[in-house]
Scaffold this motif. Structure first.
Motif, short mmCIF file in Angstrom:
data_model
loop_
_atom_site.label_atom_id
_atom_site.label_comp_id
_atom_site.label_asym_id
_atom_site.label_seq_id
_atom_site.Cartn_x
_atom_site.Cartn_y
_atom_site.Cartn_z
N LEU A 29 0.83 -1.21 0.00
CA LEU A 29 0.00 0.00 0.00
C LEU A 29 0.86 1.26 0.00
CD1 LEU A 29 -2.77 -1.07 2.53
CD2 LEU A 29 -3.07 -0.68 0.07
N ALA A 30 1.96 1.23 0.74
CA ALA A 30 2.86 2.39 0.77
C ALA A 30 3.51 2.60 -0.60
CB ALA A 30 3.93 2.20 1.84
N ASP A 31 3.89 1.52 -1.27
CA ASP A 31 4.46 1.63 -2.62
C ASP A 31 3.45 2.21 -3.59
OD1 ASP A 31 6.86 0.61 -1.71
OD2 ASP A 31 6.51 -1.42 -2.51
N LEU A 32 2.21 1.75 -3.50
CA LEU A 32 1.15 2.27 -4.36
C LEU A 32 0.91 3.75 -4.07
CD1 LEU A 32 -1.03 1.91 -6.49
CD2 LEU A 32 -2.55 1.07 -4.68
N ARG A 33 0.92 4.12 -2.80
CA ARG A 33 0.76 5.52 -2.41
C ARG A 33 1.86 6.38 -3.03
NH1 ARG A 33 2.37 6.26 3.30
NH2 ARG A 33 4.34 6.04 2.21
N ASP A 34 3.10 5.88 -2.97
CA ASP A 34 4.22 6.64 -3.54
C ASP A 34 4.09 6.80 -5.05
OD1 ASP A 34 5.23 6.81 -0.97
OD2 ASP A 34 6.68 5.19 -1.25
N LYS A 35 3.61 5.75 -5.73
CA LYS A 35 3.39 5.85 -7.18
C LYS A 35 2.30 6.86 -7.50
CE LYS A 35 4.92 1.21 -8.34
NZ LYS A 35 4.53 -0.12 -8.83
N GLN A 36 1.23 6.85 -6.70
CA GLN A 36 0.15 7.81 -6.90
C GLN A 36 0.67 9.25 -6.69
OE1 GLN A 36 -2.33 6.01 -8.46
NE2 GLN A 36 -3.85 6.95 -7.16
N ARG A 37 1.48 9.43 -5.68
CA ARG A 37 2.04 10.76 -5.38
C ARG A 37 2.92 11.23 -6.53
NH1 ARG A 37 5.48 10.74 -0.26
NH2 ARG A 37 3.53 9.92 0.54
N MET A 38 3.76 10.34 -7.05
CA MET A 38 4.65 10.71 -8.17
C MET A 38 3.86 11.05 -9.43
SD MET A 38 7.70 10.65 -6.97
CE MET A 38 8.79 10.52 -8.36
N ALA A 39 2.70 10.45 -9.59
CA ALA A 39 1.85 10.71 -10.76
C ALA A 39 0.90 11.88 -10.50
CB ALA A 39 1.07 9.46 -11.12
N HIS A 40 1.07 12.56 -9.37
CA HIS A 40 0.22 13.70 -8.98
C HIS A 40 -1.25 13.31 -8.93
CE1 HIS A 40 3.74 16.22 -9.30
NE2 HIS A 40 3.95 15.76 -10.52
N LYS A 41 -1.50 12.11 -8.40
CA LYS A 41 -2.87 11.63 -8.22
C LYS A 41 -3.21 11.61 -6.74
CE LYS A 41 -2.89 8.70 -12.31
NZ LYS A 41 -3.06 7.32 -12.81
N ASN A 42 -4.48 11.51 -6.44
CA ASN A 42 -4.94 11.47 -5.06
C ASN A 42 -4.45 10.20 -4.37
OD1 ASN A 42 -6.28 11.86 -2.66
ND2 ASN A 42 -8.28 11.27 -3.47
N TYR A 43 -3.91 10.35 -3.18
CA TYR A 43 -3.43 9.20 -2.42
C TYR A 43 -3.87 9.25 -0.96
CZ TYR A 43 0.19 12.58 -1.14
OH TYR A 43 0.85 13.69 -0.69
N ASP A 44 -4.73 10.21 -0.62
CA ASP A 44 -5.18 10.33 0.77
C ASP A 44 -5.86 9.06 1.27
OD1 ASP A 44 -4.25 12.92 0.81
OD2 ASP A 44 -6.21 13.80 0.36
N PHE A 45 -6.65 8.43 0.42
CA PHE A 45 -7.34 7.20 0.82
C PHE A 45 -6.35 6.10 1.16
CE2 PHE A 45 -6.59 6.70 -3.66
CZ PHE A 45 -6.43 5.34 -3.85
N LEU A 46 -5.19 6.09 0.50
CA LEU A 46 -4.20 5.06 0.80
C LEU A 46 -3.57 5.30 2.17
CD1 LEU A 46 -2.60 4.78 -2.72
CD2 LEU A 46 -3.92 3.01 -1.55
#
Length: 62
Positions: A29-46
């Motif tokens: 989940l943390a890795d997915l959150r980091d990918k979302q952050r790098m893509a400038h996508k919402n990651y708050d739910f993660l």
């Protein structure tokens, strides 16, 4: 250990994981959150989900 997840229709699903499996889930989940952050996508739910998984398992194990 137990994790509770709600499906979209409010049906509860229970999974049992040991400490190692919990760490793998949190790391994924943390890795997915980091990918979302790098893509400038919402990651708050993660972030919320990571905290729920971590705290839920910690309280159930003690």
């Amino acid at each position: 250990m137990r994790n509770w997840f709600k499906k979209q229709n409010d049906e509860m699903i229970e999974i049992q994981v040991d400490d190692t499996e919990r760490r793998i889930i949190v790391r994924a989940l943390a890795d997915l959150r980091d990918k979302q952050r790098m893509a400038h996508k919402n990651y708050d739910f993660l972030d919320s989900l990571i905290v729920k998984v971590w705290l839920n398992c910690k309280t159930k194990s003690h």
